[in-house]
Design a protein around this motif. Structure first.
Motif, PDB file in Angstrom:
ATOM      1  N   THR A 140      63.197  41.866  -5.012  1.00 36.45           N
ATOM      2  CA  THR A 140      62.075  42.241  -4.160  1.00 36.45           C
ATOM      3  C   THR A 140      62.436  42.117  -2.679  1.00 36.45           C
ATOM      4  OG1 THR A 140      61.253  39.982  -4.107  1.00 36.45           O
ATOM      5  CG2 THR A 140      60.464  41.400  -5.901  1.00 36.45           C
ATOM      6  N   LYS A 141      61.529  42.573  -1.847  1.00 36.29           N
ATOM      7  CA  LYS A 141      61.683  42.409  -0.400  1.00 36.29           C
ATOM      8  C   LYS A 141      61.709  40.934  -0.040  1.00 36.29           C
ATOM      9  CE  LYS A 141      59.543  43.721   4.013  1.00 36.29           C
ATOM     10  NZ  LYS A 141      58.423  44.465   4.645  1.00 36.29           N
ATOM     11  N   GLU A 142      60.867  40.155  -0.729  1.00 36.48           N
ATOM     12  CA  GLU A 142      60.840  38.714  -0.469  1.00 36.48           C
ATOM     13  C   GLU A 142      62.162  38.060  -0.866  1.00 36.48           C
ATOM     14  OE1 GLU A 142      56.619  40.102  -1.152  1.00 36.48           O
ATOM     15  OE2 GLU A 142      58.588  40.467  -2.045  1.00 36.48           O
ATOM     16  N   ALA A 145      65.071  39.499  -0.788  1.00 36.97           N
ATOM     17  CA  ALA A 145      66.036  39.868   0.254  1.00 36.97           C
ATOM     18  C   ALA A 145      65.947  38.918   1.437  1.00 36.97           C
ATOM     19  CB  ALA A 145      65.786  41.307   0.698  1.00 36.97           C
ATOM     20  N   THR A 146      64.720  38.534   1.800  1.00 33.03           N
ATOM     21  CA  THR A 146      64.534  37.577   2.898  1.00 33.03           C
ATOM     22  C   THR A 146      65.097  36.217   2.516  1.00 33.03           C
ATOM     23  OG1 THR A 146      62.533  38.720   3.630  1.00 33.03           O
ATOM     24  CG2 THR A 146      62.827  36.446   4.367  1.00 33.03           C
ATOM     25  N   ALA A 194      68.698  42.162   4.127  1.00 34.38           N
ATOM     26  CA  ALA A 194      67.710  43.196   3.803  1.00 34.38           C
ATOM     27  C   ALA A 194      68.228  44.168   2.754  1.00 34.38           C
ATOM     28  CB  ALA A 194      67.320  43.952   5.077  1.00 34.38           C
ATOM     29  N   SER A 195      69.550  44.273   2.614  1.00 35.49           N
ATOM     30  CA  SER A 195      70.122  45.228   1.658  1.00 35.49           C
ATOM     31  C   SER A 195      69.853  44.845   0.212  1.00 35.49           C
ATOM     32  CB  SER A 195      71.632  45.354   1.877  1.00 35.49           C
ATOM     33  OG  SER A 195      72.283  44.128   1.583  1.00 35.49           O
ATOM     34  N   GLU A 238      66.933  44.221  -1.008  1.00 31.25           N
ATOM     35  CA  GLU A 238      65.643  44.758  -1.434  1.00 31.25           C
ATOM     36  C   GLU A 238      65.854  45.979  -2.329  1.00 31.25           C
ATOM     37  OE1 GLU A 238      61.473  46.643   0.344  1.00 31.25           O
ATOM     38  OE2 GLU A 238      63.011  45.878   1.712  1.00 31.25           O
ATOM     39  N   GLY A 239      65.308  45.930  -3.517  1.00 31.51           N
ATOM     40  CA  GLY A 239      65.427  47.039  -4.458  1.00 31.51           C
ATOM     41  C   GLY A 239      66.720  47.064  -5.244  1.00 31.51           C
ATOM     42  N   THR A 293      73.326  49.090  -3.300  1.00 39.22           N
ATOM     43  CA  THR A 293      72.169  49.079  -2.424  1.00 39.22           C
ATOM     44  C   THR A 293      72.301  50.066  -1.290  1.00 39.22           C
ATOM     45  OG1 THR A 293      73.180  47.306  -1.132  1.00 39.22           O
ATOM     46  CG2 THR A 293      71.743  46.658  -2.942  1.00 39.22           C
TER      47      THR A 293
END
Length: 498
Positions: free
Chosen positions: A160-162, A164-165, A170-171, A173-174, A431
Protein backbone atom coordinates in the motif's frame (compact mmCIF):
# COMPACT_ATOMS: atom_id res chain seq x y z
CA UNK A 1 -18.61 -9.89 19.23
CA UNK A 2 -18.25 -6.89 16.94
CA UNK A 3 -16.21 -7.27 13.76
CA UNK A 4 -12.49 -6.47 13.93
CA UNK A 5 -11.69 -3.69 11.45
CA UNK A 6 -9.05 -1.02 10.97
CA UNK A 7 -10.30 0.62 14.16
CA UNK A 8 -7.94 -0.71 16.84
CA UNK A 9 -9.10 -3.83 18.68
CA UNK A 10 -6.46 -5.19 21.11
CA UNK A 11 -5.35 -8.76 20.57
CA UNK A 12 -6.38 -9.52 24.15
CA UNK A 13 -10.04 -8.95 23.29
CA UNK A 14 -10.03 -11.54 20.51
CA UNK A 15 -8.19 -13.98 22.75
CA UNK A 16 -10.63 -13.40 25.61
CA UNK A 17 -13.63 -14.05 23.38
CA UNK A 18 -12.01 -17.23 22.00
CA UNK A 19 -11.39 -18.50 25.53
CA UNK A 20 -14.89 -17.61 26.65
CA UNK A 21 -16.56 -19.35 23.73
CA UNK A 22 -14.21 -22.33 23.55
CA UNK A 23 -11.66 -23.27 20.90
CA UNK A 24 -13.97 -25.14 18.54
CA UNK A 25 -17.46 -24.19 19.64
CA UNK A 26 -19.89 -22.63 17.26
CA UNK A 27 -21.44 -20.69 20.10
CA UNK A 28 -24.36 -18.35 19.59
CA UNK A 29 -24.19 -15.03 21.40
CA UNK A 30 -26.57 -12.13 21.61
CA UNK A 31 -23.97 -9.84 19.97
CA UNK A 32 -23.51 -11.96 16.87
CA UNK A 33 -25.10 -15.30 16.05
CA UNK A 34 -22.81 -15.76 13.05
CA UNK A 35 -19.33 -15.55 14.60
CA UNK A 36 -17.25 -18.44 15.85
CA UNK A 37 -13.92 -18.10 17.66
CA UNK A 38 -10.64 -19.14 16.03
CA UNK A 39 -7.27 -19.77 17.62
CA UNK A 40 -3.82 -21.26 17.05
CA UNK A 41 -3.26 -19.63 13.65
CA UNK A 42 0.06 -18.58 12.12
CA UNK A 43 0.74 -15.85 9.56
CA UNK A 44 3.82 -16.10 7.35
CA UNK A 45 4.82 -13.14 5.18
CA UNK A 46 8.20 -11.86 4.04
CA UNK A 47 7.03 -8.29 3.27
CA UNK A 48 9.15 -8.22 0.08
CA UNK A 49 12.22 -10.25 -0.73
CA UNK A 50 14.12 -7.40 -2.36
CA UNK A 51 13.42 -5.20 0.70
CA UNK A 52 14.87 -7.85 3.01
CA UNK A 53 17.95 -8.07 0.77
CA UNK A 54 18.32 -4.29 0.89
CA UNK A 55 18.06 -4.11 4.69
CA UNK A 56 20.65 -6.80 5.38
CA UNK A 57 22.81 -5.92 2.35
CA UNK A 58 23.24 -2.33 1.27
CA UNK A 59 21.81 -0.88 4.49
CA UNK A 60 23.90 -3.24 6.66
CA UNK A 61 20.86 -3.51 8.91
CA UNK A 62 18.99 -6.29 10.66
CA UNK A 63 15.61 -7.87 11.37
CA UNK A 64 14.91 -8.78 14.98
CA UNK A 65 11.74 -10.80 15.62
CA UNK A 66 10.53 -11.00 19.23
CA UNK A 67 7.67 -12.07 21.49
CA UNK A 68 6.93 -15.23 19.51
CA UNK A 69 7.63 -13.96 16.00
CA UNK A 70 10.35 -15.77 14.03
CA UNK A 71 12.26 -15.44 10.76
CA UNK A 72 13.13 -18.28 8.41
CA UNK A 73 16.78 -19.07 7.78
CA UNK A 74 18.83 -17.21 5.17
CA UNK A 75 16.99 -13.91 5.64
CA UNK A 76 13.67 -15.60 4.89
CA UNK A 77 10.05 -14.76 5.59
CA UNK A 78 8.60 -13.87 8.99
CA UNK A 79 6.07 -15.91 10.96
CA UNK A 80 3.73 -14.47 13.57
CA UNK A 81 2.09 -17.08 15.79
CA UNK A 82 -0.68 -17.20 18.39
CA UNK A 83 -3.33 -16.03 15.97
CA UNK A 84 -6.80 -15.62 17.47
CA UNK A 85 -9.96 -14.06 16.14
CA UNK A 86 -13.30 -14.90 14.63
CA UNK A 87 -14.99 -16.44 11.62
CA UNK A 88 -18.30 -15.00 10.41
CA UNK A 89 -20.38 -17.73 8.79
CA UNK A 90 -22.69 -15.12 7.20
CA UNK A 91 -20.01 -13.08 5.42
CA UNK A 92 -17.35 -15.84 5.45
CA UNK A 93 -14.87 -13.29 6.81
CA UNK A 94 -11.87 -14.50 8.80
CA UNK A 95 -10.39 -11.88 11.13
CA UNK A 96 -7.25 -12.74 13.07
CA UNK A 97 -4.70 -10.93 15.23
CA UNK A 98 -1.22 -12.34 15.86
CA UNK A 99 1.36 -12.14 18.62
CA UNK A 100 4.95 -11.09 18.09
CA UNK A 101 6.88 -8.08 16.86
CA UNK A 102 9.53 -7.34 14.25
CA UNK A 103 12.19 -4.66 14.60
CA UNK A 104 13.81 -3.40 11.38
CA UNK A 105 16.88 -1.23 11.91
CA UNK A 106 19.91 0.22 10.13
CA UNK A 107 22.35 2.67 11.65
CA UNK A 108 23.99 3.20 8.27
CA UNK A 109 20.80 4.37 6.57
CA UNK A 110 19.20 5.84 9.67
CA UNK A 111 15.97 3.91 10.20
CA UNK A 112 14.60 2.00 13.18
CA UNK A 113 11.01 0.77 13.19
CA UNK A 114 8.97 -2.00 14.78
CA UNK A 115 5.92 -3.83 13.46
CA UNK A 116 3.56 -5.38 16.02
CA UNK A 117 -0.07 -6.48 16.45
CA UNK A 118 -0.10 -7.87 12.92
CA UNK A 119 -3.64 -8.55 11.68
CA UNK A 120 -5.28 -10.29 8.73
CA UNK A 121 -8.84 -9.58 7.62
CA UNK A 122 -10.10 -11.67 4.69
CA UNK A 123 -13.23 -9.53 4.41
CA UNK A 124 -11.23 -6.33 3.99
CA UNK A 125 -8.56 -8.35 2.12
CA UNK A 126 -5.67 -6.67 3.90
CA UNK A 127 -2.77 -6.99 6.33
CA UNK A 128 -2.39 -4.32 9.00
CA UNK A 129 0.12 -3.74 11.80
CA UNK A 130 1.03 -1.21 14.45
CA UNK A 131 4.15 0.70 13.39
CA UNK A 132 6.47 2.27 15.96
CA UNK A 133 9.16 4.69 14.81
CA UNK A 134 10.86 7.58 16.57
CA UNK A 135 8.97 6.86 19.76
CA UNK A 136 5.57 7.23 18.05
CA UNK A 137 3.18 4.39 17.31
CA UNK A 138 0.60 4.35 14.53
CA UNK A 139 -2.12 1.76 15.04
CA UNK A 140 -3.47 -0.56 12.37
CA UNK A 141 -1.46 0.75 9.43
CA UNK A 142 -2.60 -1.03 6.22
CA UNK A 143 0.54 -2.65 4.80
CA UNK A 144 -0.77 -4.78 1.94
CA UNK A 145 -3.87 -5.65 -0.03
CA UNK A 146 -4.38 -9.41 -0.28
CA UNK A 147 -5.85 -11.57 -3.03
CA UNK A 148 -7.69 -13.98 -0.74
CA UNK A 149 -7.83 -17.63 -1.78
CA UNK A 150 -9.80 -20.63 -0.58
CA UNK A 151 -6.86 -22.23 1.22
CA UNK A 152 -5.34 -18.94 2.40
CA UNK A 153 -1.88 -20.17 1.37
CA UNK A 154 0.49 -18.44 -1.04
CA UNK A 155 -1.87 -15.47 -1.41
CA UNK A 156 -0.68 -12.59 -3.59
CA UNK A 157 -0.08 -9.28 -1.83
CA UNK A 158 0.26 -5.70 -3.06
CA UNK A 159 2.00 -3.09 -0.93
CA UNK A 160 0.00 0.00 0.00
CA UNK A 161 0.88 3.68 -0.04
CA UNK A 162 1.21 3.49 3.73
CA UNK A 163 3.64 0.58 3.40
CA UNK A 164 5.74 2.62 0.98
CA UNK A 165 5.99 5.34 3.63
CA UNK A 166 6.91 2.82 6.32
CA UNK A 167 9.55 1.12 4.15
CA UNK A 168 11.07 4.40 3.02
CA UNK A 169 10.44 4.51 -0.74
CA UNK A 170 7.44 5.77 -2.71
CA UNK A 171 8.25 3.19 -5.40
CA UNK A 172 6.93 0.42 -3.15
CA UNK A 173 3.35 1.68 -3.53
CA UNK A 174 1.45 -0.85 -5.62
CA UNK A 175 4.42 -3.22 -5.86
CA UNK A 176 3.87 -6.94 -5.37
CA UNK A 177 4.87 -8.11 -1.93
CA UNK A 178 5.82 -11.60 -0.85
CA UNK A 179 3.10 -14.27 -0.80
CA UNK A 180 1.03 -14.54 2.37
CA UNK A 181 0.03 -17.75 4.13
CA UNK A 182 -2.40 -17.98 7.04
CA UNK A 183 -2.89 -21.48 8.47
CA UNK A 184 -3.98 -23.11 11.68
CA UNK A 185 -0.95 -24.48 13.51
CA UNK A 186 -2.78 -27.53 14.81
CA UNK A 187 -6.04 -28.99 13.46
CA UNK A 188 -9.10 -29.09 15.72
CA UNK A 189 -9.01 -32.03 18.10
CA UNK A 190 -11.29 -34.85 16.98
CA UNK A 191 -12.06 -37.71 19.35
CA UNK A 192 -11.80 -41.12 17.69
CA UNK A 193 -15.07 -42.99 17.65
CA UNK A 194 -16.19 -46.35 16.25
CA UNK A 195 -18.51 -46.72 13.30
CA UNK A 196 -22.05 -45.98 14.33
CA UNK A 197 -21.06 -43.40 16.95
CA UNK A 198 -23.07 -40.20 17.28
CA UNK A 199 -23.00 -37.78 14.35
CA UNK A 200 -20.14 -35.32 14.17
CA UNK A 201 -22.72 -32.55 14.44
CA UNK A 202 -22.67 -33.14 18.21
CA UNK A 203 -18.93 -32.46 18.35
CA UNK A 204 -17.78 -28.98 19.45
CA UNK A 205 -15.57 -28.77 16.36
CA UNK A 206 -16.94 -26.82 13.35
CA UNK A 207 -18.67 -29.00 10.78
CA UNK A 208 -17.86 -28.93 7.10
CA UNK A 209 -20.91 -26.84 6.33
CA UNK A 210 -20.07 -24.18 8.92
CA UNK A 211 -16.27 -24.18 9.03
CA UNK A 212 -14.50 -20.93 8.16
CA UNK A 213 -14.59 -19.96 4.48
CA UNK A 214 -12.76 -16.67 3.77
CA UNK A 215 -14.48 -13.92 1.86
CA UNK A 216 -13.29 -13.82 -1.74
CA UNK A 217 -12.52 -17.53 -1.88
CA UNK A 218 -13.12 -19.61 -4.97
CA UNK A 219 -15.39 -22.05 -3.17
CA UNK A 220 -17.79 -21.40 -0.34
CA UNK A 221 -17.55 -24.99 0.88
CA UNK A 222 -13.86 -25.05 1.67
CA UNK A 223 -12.12 -24.21 4.92
CA UNK A 224 -9.51 -21.45 5.31
CA UNK A 225 -6.44 -23.57 5.87
CA UNK A 226 -4.90 -26.79 4.69
CA UNK A 227 -5.25 -28.19 8.20
CA UNK A 228 -9.04 -27.96 7.95
CA UNK A 229 -9.57 -29.50 4.52
CA UNK A 230 -11.51 -32.72 4.39
CA UNK A 231 -8.62 -34.82 3.11
CA UNK A 232 -4.88 -34.51 2.43
CA UNK A 233 -3.54 -33.92 -1.04
CA UNK A 234 -3.47 -37.10 -3.03
CA UNK A 235 -0.23 -38.54 -4.31
CA UNK A 236 0.31 -39.32 -7.95
CA UNK A 237 -0.59 -42.96 -7.47
CA UNK A 238 -3.79 -42.01 -5.61
CA UNK A 239 -5.01 -39.87 -8.49
CA UNK A 240 -4.47 -42.65 -10.97
CA UNK A 241 -1.51 -41.01 -12.72
CA UNK A 242 1.61 -43.05 -13.36
CA UNK A 243 4.34 -42.53 -10.81
CA UNK A 244 6.84 -41.84 -13.59
CA UNK A 245 6.73 -40.80 -17.23
CA UNK A 246 6.89 -37.87 -19.62
CA UNK A 247 5.70 -34.35 -18.82
CA UNK A 248 2.82 -33.30 -21.07
CA UNK A 249 2.91 -29.55 -20.44
CA UNK A 250 3.85 -27.03 -17.81
CA UNK A 251 4.79 -23.49 -16.81
CA UNK A 252 7.71 -21.93 -14.99
CA UNK A 253 7.29 -18.63 -13.16
CA UNK A 254 10.50 -16.74 -12.35
CA UNK A 255 11.36 -13.06 -12.07
CA UNK A 256 15.19 -13.41 -12.24
CA UNK A 257 15.61 -10.60 -9.66
CA UNK A 258 13.16 -7.81 -9.02
CA UNK A 259 15.79 -5.15 -8.36
CA UNK A 260 17.47 -6.03 -11.67
CA UNK A 261 14.20 -5.66 -13.58
CA UNK A 262 13.64 -2.28 -11.96
CA UNK A 263 17.21 -1.19 -12.74
CA UNK A 264 16.79 -2.06 -16.42
CA UNK A 265 13.42 -0.37 -16.94
CA UNK A 266 13.37 2.54 -14.50
CA UNK A 267 16.93 2.81 -13.23
CA UNK A 268 20.10 4.17 -14.80
CA UNK A 269 19.91 1.66 -17.67
CA UNK A 270 16.77 3.39 -19.03
CA UNK A 271 16.08 0.30 -21.08
CA UNK A 272 13.47 -2.34 -21.70
CA UNK A 273 12.70 -6.01 -21.17
CA UNK A 274 11.29 -8.18 -23.96
CA UNK A 275 9.76 -11.64 -23.50
CA UNK A 276 9.38 -13.80 -26.61
CA UNK A 277 9.23 -17.32 -28.00
CA UNK A 278 6.44 -18.46 -25.67
CA UNK A 279 7.50 -16.48 -22.60
CA UNK A 280 5.41 -13.64 -21.18
CA UNK A 281 5.91 -10.97 -18.56
CA UNK A 282 3.33 -9.90 -15.99
CA UNK A 283 2.15 -6.31 -16.10
CA UNK A 284 3.92 -3.66 -14.07
CA UNK A 285 7.40 -4.98 -14.96
CA UNK A 286 6.50 -8.22 -13.22
CA UNK A 287 7.75 -11.78 -13.26
CA UNK A 288 8.15 -13.99 -16.32
CA UNK A 289 6.26 -17.14 -17.30
CA UNK A 290 7.94 -19.76 -19.49
CA UNK A 291 5.66 -22.35 -21.09
CA UNK A 292 5.23 -25.66 -22.96
CA UNK A 293 7.25 -27.82 -20.60
CA UNK A 294 8.76 -31.09 -21.76
CA UNK A 295 10.71 -33.60 -19.72
CA UNK A 296 10.30 -36.47 -17.28
CA UNK A 297 9.16 -37.07 -13.70
CA UNK A 298 9.31 -39.84 -11.10
CA UNK A 299 7.24 -39.28 -7.95
CA UNK A 300 8.61 -42.45 -6.32
CA UNK A 301 12.19 -41.23 -6.68
CA UNK A 302 11.16 -37.57 -6.21
CA UNK A 303 12.97 -36.49 -9.38
CA UNK A 304 11.90 -34.14 -12.12
CA UNK A 305 13.50 -32.54 -15.14
CA UNK A 306 11.53 -29.99 -17.17
CA UNK A 307 12.59 -27.71 -20.02
CA UNK A 308 10.53 -24.64 -20.95
CA UNK A 309 10.05 -22.53 -24.07
CA UNK A 310 10.58 -18.82 -24.17
CA UNK A 311 13.28 -16.19 -23.92
CA UNK A 312 13.71 -12.89 -22.08
CA UNK A 313 15.99 -10.06 -23.18
CA UNK A 314 17.29 -7.22 -20.97
CA UNK A 315 18.50 -4.20 -22.90
CA UNK A 316 19.75 -0.81 -21.71
CA UNK A 317 22.49 1.83 -21.53
CA UNK A 318 21.94 2.96 -25.11
CA UNK A 319 24.56 5.29 -26.57
CA UNK A 320 24.47 6.24 -30.24
CA UNK A 321 22.63 3.11 -31.25
CA UNK A 322 24.74 0.73 -29.18
CA UNK A 323 23.76 -0.92 -25.92
CA UNK A 324 25.96 -1.43 -22.89
CA UNK A 325 23.50 -4.05 -21.66
CA UNK A 326 21.97 -6.65 -23.99
CA UNK A 327 21.39 -9.88 -22.11
CA UNK A 328 19.21 -12.82 -23.18
CA UNK A 329 18.25 -15.91 -21.18
CA UNK A 330 16.49 -18.78 -22.95
CA UNK A 331 16.06 -22.55 -22.84
CA UNK A 332 15.33 -22.57 -19.11
CA UNK A 333 15.46 -25.99 -17.48
CA UNK A 334 14.67 -27.08 -13.92
CA UNK A 335 16.09 -30.30 -12.52
CA UNK A 336 15.13 -31.50 -9.01
CA UNK A 337 16.14 -34.54 -6.99
CA UNK A 338 14.76 -34.90 -3.48
CA UNK A 339 13.82 -31.23 -3.19
CA UNK A 340 17.10 -29.72 -4.39
CA UNK A 341 18.45 -29.07 -7.85
CA UNK A 342 19.47 -26.56 -10.47
CA UNK A 343 18.05 -23.93 -12.80
CA UNK A 344 19.95 -23.77 -16.09
CA UNK A 345 19.61 -21.51 -19.12
CA UNK A 346 21.32 -20.63 -22.37
CA UNK A 347 23.18 -17.32 -22.15
CA UNK A 348 24.40 -15.37 -25.18
CA UNK A 349 27.04 -12.63 -25.31
CA UNK A 350 28.59 -10.81 -28.28
CA UNK A 351 27.48 -13.55 -30.65
CA UNK A 352 29.04 -16.13 -28.38
CA UNK A 353 26.69 -18.78 -26.98
CA UNK A 354 27.00 -20.52 -23.63
CA UNK A 355 24.47 -23.35 -23.42
CA UNK A 356 23.11 -24.89 -20.24
CA UNK A 357 24.70 -22.46 -17.79
CA UNK A 358 23.77 -23.38 -14.21
CA UNK A 359 22.35 -20.06 -13.01
CA UNK A 360 20.93 -21.04 -9.64
CA UNK A 361 20.83 -23.73 -6.99
CA UNK A 362 17.22 -24.60 -6.10
CA UNK A 363 15.74 -25.66 -2.77
CA UNK A 364 12.07 -26.62 -2.56
CA UNK A 365 10.00 -26.47 0.60
CA UNK A 366 9.54 -30.25 0.53
CA UNK A 367 11.79 -33.06 -0.59
CA UNK A 368 8.87 -35.03 -2.01
CA UNK A 369 6.96 -34.68 -5.26
CA UNK A 370 3.20 -35.14 -5.14
CA UNK A 371 0.65 -34.89 -7.90
CA UNK A 372 -2.91 -33.67 -7.53
CA UNK A 373 -5.28 -33.97 -10.47
CA UNK A 374 -2.31 -35.07 -12.59
CA UNK A 375 -0.39 -31.86 -11.84
CA UNK A 376 2.81 -31.43 -9.82
CA UNK A 377 3.14 -27.89 -8.44
CA UNK A 378 5.98 -26.36 -6.45
CA UNK A 379 5.72 -22.77 -5.21
CA UNK A 380 8.32 -20.39 -3.84
CA UNK A 381 11.31 -22.61 -4.57
CA UNK A 382 14.39 -20.79 -3.28
CA UNK A 383 16.93 -19.86 -5.96
CA UNK A 384 20.52 -18.87 -5.10
CA UNK A 385 22.99 -17.59 -7.67
CA UNK A 386 25.83 -19.93 -8.61
CA UNK A 387 29.40 -18.99 -9.45
CA UNK A 388 28.62 -19.44 -13.15
CA UNK A 389 25.46 -17.37 -12.74
CA UNK A 390 27.45 -14.59 -11.08
CA UNK A 391 29.80 -14.57 -14.06
CA UNK A 392 26.81 -14.37 -16.41
CA UNK A 393 25.81 -11.16 -14.62
CA UNK A 394 29.25 -9.65 -15.05
CA UNK A 395 30.42 -10.43 -11.52
CA UNK A 396 28.31 -7.73 -9.88
CA UNK A 397 26.03 -10.17 -8.11
CA UNK A 398 28.03 -12.45 -5.85
CA UNK A 399 27.69 -16.21 -5.63
CA UNK A 400 24.94 -17.11 -3.17
CA UNK A 401 22.80 -14.03 -3.88
CA UNK A 402 19.13 -14.87 -3.42
CA UNK A 403 17.25 -14.51 -6.70
CA UNK A 404 13.50 -14.41 -7.29
CA UNK A 405 11.77 -17.61 -6.14
CA UNK A 406 10.66 -20.15 -8.71
CA UNK A 407 7.10 -21.41 -9.21
CA UNK A 408 6.70 -24.63 -11.17
CA UNK A 409 3.64 -26.54 -12.42
CA UNK A 410 3.82 -29.52 -14.77
CA UNK A 411 0.99 -31.59 -16.24
CA UNK A 412 1.36 -35.37 -16.21
CA UNK A 413 -1.39 -35.99 -18.78
CA UNK A 414 -2.73 -34.20 -21.83
CA UNK A 415 -6.05 -33.38 -20.18
CA UNK A 416 -4.62 -32.15 -16.86
CA UNK A 417 -5.56 -28.58 -16.00
CA UNK A 418 -2.62 -26.36 -15.09
CA UNK A 419 -3.31 -23.70 -12.44
CA UNK A 420 -3.99 -20.18 -13.63
CA UNK A 421 -1.28 -17.61 -13.05
CA UNK A 422 0.96 -15.11 -14.71
CA UNK A 423 4.31 -16.02 -13.32
CA UNK A 424 6.28 -16.40 -10.15
CA UNK A 425 5.45 -14.93 -6.82
CA UNK A 426 7.31 -13.81 -3.78
CA UNK A 427 9.84 -11.61 -5.50
CA UNK A 428 6.90 -9.73 -6.97
CA UNK A 429 6.37 -7.45 -9.85
CA UNK A 430 8.47 -4.42 -10.59
CA UNK A 431 7.53 -0.90 -9.70
CA UNK A 432 8.56 0.97 -12.81
CA UNK A 433 6.39 3.55 -14.46
CA UNK A 434 8.24 3.74 -17.74
CA UNK A 435 6.50 0.86 -19.43
CA UNK A 436 4.08 -1.99 -19.11
CA UNK A 437 4.32 -5.70 -19.56
CA UNK A 438 1.98 -7.97 -21.44
CA UNK A 439 0.83 -11.05 -19.63
CA UNK A 440 -1.69 -12.10 -22.18
CA UNK A 441 0.32 -12.48 -25.39
CA UNK A 442 3.19 -14.62 -26.54
CA UNK A 443 5.64 -11.75 -26.33
CA UNK A 444 5.86 -8.43 -24.58
CA UNK A 445 8.12 -5.47 -23.97
CA UNK A 446 8.50 -3.47 -20.77
CA UNK A 447 10.13 -0.06 -20.83
CA UNK A 448 11.07 2.48 -23.43
CA UNK A 449 13.77 2.78 -26.06
CA UNK A 450 14.09 1.83 -29.70
CA UNK A 451 13.46 -1.63 -31.06
CA UNK A 452 16.04 -4.05 -32.39
CA UNK A 453 19.08 -5.77 -30.93
CA UNK A 454 22.42 -4.06 -31.18
CA UNK A 455 25.53 -5.06 -29.31
CA UNK A 456 27.64 -2.32 -27.80
CA UNK A 457 31.20 -1.81 -26.69
CA UNK A 458 30.71 -0.41 -23.20
CA UNK A 459 32.12 -2.57 -20.41
CA UNK A 460 31.75 -2.53 -16.63
CA UNK A 461 29.36 -3.99 -14.06
CA UNK A 462 25.64 -4.52 -13.84
CA UNK A 463 23.78 -2.82 -11.03
CA UNK A 464 22.26 -4.88 -8.24
CA UNK A 465 19.87 -2.20 -7.07
CA UNK A 466 16.59 -0.88 -8.38
CA UNK A 467 14.16 1.96 -7.81
CA UNK A 468 12.49 -0.02 -5.05
CA UNK A 469 15.51 0.57 -2.82
CA UNK A 470 14.65 3.29 -0.27
CA UNK A 471 15.52 6.88 -1.12
CA UNK A 472 19.19 7.66 -0.64
CA UNK A 473 20.39 4.11 -1.10
CA UNK A 474 20.86 4.36 -4.86
CA UNK A 475 23.17 7.34 -5.15
CA UNK A 476 26.65 5.86 -4.96
CA UNK A 477 25.80 2.54 -6.64
CA UNK A 478 24.03 4.21 -9.54
CA UNK A 479 26.85 6.68 -10.07
CA UNK A 480 29.45 3.92 -10.19
CA UNK A 481 27.29 1.90 -12.59
CA UNK A 482 26.78 4.78 -15.01
CA UNK A 483 30.47 5.60 -14.94
CA UNK A 484 31.54 2.02 -15.55
CA UNK A 485 28.81 0.99 -17.96
CA UNK A 486 27.26 -2.47 -18.15
CA UNK A 487 29.46 -5.53 -17.93
CA UNK A 488 27.61 -8.02 -20.08
CA UNK A 489 26.93 -7.26 -23.73
CA UNK A 490 24.87 -10.11 -25.02
CA UNK A 491 23.22 -10.84 -28.34
CA UNK A 492 19.65 -12.08 -28.69
CA UNK A 493 19.30 -15.76 -29.35
CA UNK A 494 16.08 -17.72 -29.31
CA UNK A 495 16.13 -21.39 -28.51
CA UNK A 496 12.99 -23.45 -29.01
CA UNK A 497 12.62 -26.92 -27.57
CA UNK A 498 11.93 -29.76 -29.99
Amino acid sequence: MAAISRSRRPLALAAAVAVALGAGALAVTSASAAEAPLKDYELTWGIKQSYRSYVTGMAAGSFTPADGATQAADNGAFTFAGGTGTYDSDTHAVRLGFAGSLRIASKLHGFDLTLSDVRFDSGAAEITADVTSGGTTQDDVPLADVTVTRTMTGMETKLTKEAATVLGSASYEGAAGDPLTVVQKTPPTQSPSPTGSPSSSTSPSPTASTSPKPTGSASSTASPSASQTTSPSASASETGAATQGDIADGTLGWGVKQSFRTYVVDGPAKGRITASGGATQASGNGDFTFTEATGTYDTDADTLKAAFKGAVNFKGHEAKGSYGLDLTLSGLTVELDGGTGELTADVESLGKTSDDVVLAHLTAGSSGLKAEDDVISLDDVTAELTKAGAQAFGGFYTEGTVLAPVDLSVALSDDAQLPDGDGGSGDGSGTGTGGSGDSGTTSGTTGGGTTGSTTGGVTGALASTGSDVPTGALGAAAAVTVAAGAGVVLAVRRRRQA
